[in-house]
Design an enzyme around this catalytic site. Structure first.
Site, PDB file in Angstrom:
ATOM      1  N   SER A   1      45.329 -61.041  38.526  1.00  0.00           N
ATOM      2  CA  SER A   1      46.446 -60.322  37.911  1.00  0.00           C
ATOM      3  C   SER A   1      47.551 -61.320  37.578  1.00  0.00           C
ATOM      4  O   SER A   1      47.473 -62.493  37.921  1.00  0.00           O
ATOM      5  CB  SER A   1      46.987 -59.282  38.875  1.00  0.00           C
ATOM      6  OG  SER A   1      47.673 -59.942  39.916  1.00  0.00           O
ATOM      7  N   LYS A   2      48.570 -60.797  36.926  1.00  0.00           N
ATOM      8  CA  LYS A   2      49.708 -61.623  36.547  1.00  0.00           C
ATOM      9  C   LYS A   2      50.310 -62.296  37.785  1.00  0.00           C
ATOM     10  O   LYS A   2      50.676 -63.458  37.770  1.00  0.00           O
ATOM     11  CB  LYS A   2      50.742 -60.710  35.913  1.00  0.00           C
ATOM     12  CG  LYS A   2      51.517 -61.340  34.802  1.00  0.00           C
ATOM     13  CD  LYS A   2      52.274 -60.246  34.091  1.00  0.00           C
ATOM     14  CE  LYS A   2      53.183 -60.823  33.054  1.00  0.00           C
ATOM     15  NZ  LYS A   2      53.739 -59.824  32.173  1.00  0.00           N
ATOM     16  N   ARG A   3      50.392 -61.503  38.859  1.00  0.00           N
ATOM     17  CA  ARG A   3      50.996 -62.025  40.090  1.00  0.00           C
ATOM     18  C   ARG A   3      50.184 -63.172  40.695  1.00  0.00           C
ATOM     19  O   ARG A   3      50.707 -64.089  41.297  1.00  0.00           O
ATOM     20  CB  ARG A   3      51.137 -60.887  41.099  1.00  0.00           C
ATOM     21  CG  ARG A   3      52.534 -60.787  41.627  1.00  0.00           C
ATOM     22  CD  ARG A   3      52.648 -59.912  42.845  1.00  0.00           C
ATOM     23  NE  ARG A   3      51.403 -59.683  43.516  1.00  0.00           N
ATOM     24  CZ  ARG A   3      51.011 -58.500  43.978  1.00  0.00           C
ATOM     25  NH1 ARG A   3      51.757 -57.448  43.787  1.00  0.00           N
ATOM     26  NH2 ARG A   3      49.874 -58.368  44.619  1.00  0.00           N
TER      27      ARG A   3
ATOM     28  N   GLY B   1      48.459 -65.360  39.023  1.00  0.00           N
ATOM     29  CA  GLY B   1      48.439 -66.579  38.209  1.00  0.00           C
ATOM     30  C   GLY B   1      47.985 -66.358  36.790  1.00  0.00           C
ATOM     31  O   GLY B   1      47.944 -67.298  35.997  1.00  0.00           O
TER      32      GLY B   1
END
Ligand code: GLU
Length: 465
Positions: free
Chosen positions: A239-241, A243
């Protein structure tokens, strides 16, 4: 000649999964002295964004992945796709289908009721009669029913699927006249002369359909390499969180592009147990046949470790330039080499390095409360005052060794231990007790600056008395 391509859809930012695909294609083309092309898959006019397109180019610029020839935009090639649709229609390898949405829905419902896989039933495949009025038809391609599609995937090995199990006569042109995804990808890859398609294995199920198009048009089929996904450490989709953010975010976080590329090349590919790869080594050693068969896990610590390695080994002129992005301008500082040398061994990111440089280059605006409480006492104020006096009388001090000699002789004279002076001095110089070698800091700040900073701290503590 090997010709590869990177074919992003400009519907969002470019993330590291995409950049890894681009890198693999780039390396394989360059290694074989072939061509690496960029194609923008922008047929979904509603979902495209100009920013996403810019972001892709920006990321290519930053990482130095250069492509050959002009960028190809699918949105500008509708006439080409149309001509191939017409060719297939003429050769009766494709046909108009007049089924309405209602009819399709009904068919689907019945098939589900009969526990069959929902699929188009081919009712217009060999239709010869008068077409129904008022229906804008789609164009479907005749898939080779009863046959299998086989190909040798460079990563996954032999893939074989029964046509009837995985597809029906799929649509190649919608009723509004626009061509569909798998059709245009196959046409473009063929016309661009792509020999090797390296892409994420989320596209594996598209490949048999694209092969149907290749075969219908008599095009040579490229070699496919489907690369497993990058997962997070928990084994889930990145996910974005974790990376999977915009590649340029890595620049803003202070990563060097060579560290990111090194990280990405190893994320899904390996050569013995080597971890560090210069671009030259990647070019020499990378082979898509050696791409791992299983998914790889994103490891943030490893990226930091690689980044620290590349920072440590960068020439100082390069680091000076990189730090400008973070608002640190030290090109005319006469101690810039000392500053950079002192920071580069202890910085995991350029951002960290820039923050540490700013701390040294600027007089502290405030002092860390905890450090003040712990280290600034009556006796330390005395020590600092004495140090100041002795400093004012000292000759010019330049290099860290000059400062070391001066500090040591001061301590000997005053019968002090280094830590009695070093911590209060650090607070005066940088605002807290975290800094590289005190002699390096003293040397970079310079005699005038050191005097100024000590006086400032003393003024603040003693209220000017
Ligand atoms: N445009 C597709 C994507 O962004 C890639 C298509 C391909 O590589 O064949 O995932």
């Amino acid at each position: 000649m090997v010709v590869t391509r990177f074919a992003p859809s400009p519907t969002g930012y470019l993330h590291i999964g995409g950049l890894r695909t681009a890198l693999y294609n780039y390396l394989w083309a360059r290694k074989n002295k072939g061509k690496f092309l960029l194609r923008i898959e922008d047929t979904d006019l509603k979902r495209n964004s100009k920013e996403a397109m810019e972001a892709i180019k920006e990321a290519f610029d930053w990482t130095g992945l250069s492509y050959d020839e002009d960028v190809i935009y699918q949105s500008k090639r509708f006439d080409i796709y149309k001509s191939y649709i017409e060719k297939l229609l003429k050769e009766k390898k494709a046909y108009y289908c007049y089924m309405t949405k209602e009819e399709l829905d009904k068919l689907r419902e019945e098939q589900i009721k009969r526990k069959e896989r929902p699929r188009y039933d081919g009712r217009y495949r060999d239709f010869e009669g008068e077409p129904p009025k008022g229906v804008s038809p789609v164009v479907r391609i005749k898939v080779p029913l009863g046959e299998s599609i086989e190909f040798e995937d460079g990563v996954k090995g032999k893939i074989s699927v029964k046509v009837d199990d995985v597809m029906d006569d799929f649509i190649i042109q919608r009723s509004d006249g626009t061509p569909t995804y798998n059709f245009v990808v196959a046409i473009d890859d063929a016309l661009m002369g792509i020999t090797d398609v390296i892409r994420g294995d989320d596209h594996l199920s598209n490949t048999p359909k694209q092969i149907v198009v290749y075969k219908a048009l008599g095009f040579d089929i490229p070699k496919f390499y489907h690369v497993p996904m990058i997962l997070n450490p928990q084994g889930k989709k990145l996910s974005k969180r974790d990376g999977a953010m915009d590649v340029m975010e890595y620049k803003r976080m202070g990563y060097l592009p060579e560290a990111l590329l090194n990280f990405l090349v190893r994320l899904g590919w390996s050569y013995k147990d080597q971890e560090i790869f210069t671009l030259e080594e990647m070019l020499r050693l990378f082979d898509p046949h050696d791409i791992n068969k299983s998914a790889s896990a994103y490891n943030a610590q490893k990226l930091l470790w690689l980044n620290a390695h590349y920072i440590k080994n960068s020439p100082y002129e390069r680091l000076i330039k990189e730090l400008e992005f973070f608002g640190v301008f030290i090109s005319d500082h006469d101690k810039r080499e000392i500053l950079i040398d002192s920071l580069k061994d202890r910085s995991k990111t350029l951002k960290e390095m820039a923050d540490a440089a700013k701390k040294i280059l600027n007089t502290p605006k405030e002092y860390d409360e905890k450090a003040l409480k712990k280290f600034i006492k009556e006796e330390t104020v005395d020590i600092l005052k004495k140090f100041l006096l002795s400093l004012k009388e000292a000759k010019e001090l330049h290099l860290p060794v000059d400062w070391e000699e001066f500090v040591k002789s001061f301590m000997q004279k005053e019968d002090l231990k280094l830590k009695q002076l070093a911590q209060p001095l650090r607070i005066a110089l940088v605002g807290d007790t975290v800094s590289p070698s005190i002699y390096d800091v003293l040397s970079v700040v310079g005699k005038e600056g050191v005097i100024f900073r000590i006086e400032k701290l003393l003024n603040q503590i003693t209220g000017g008395k």
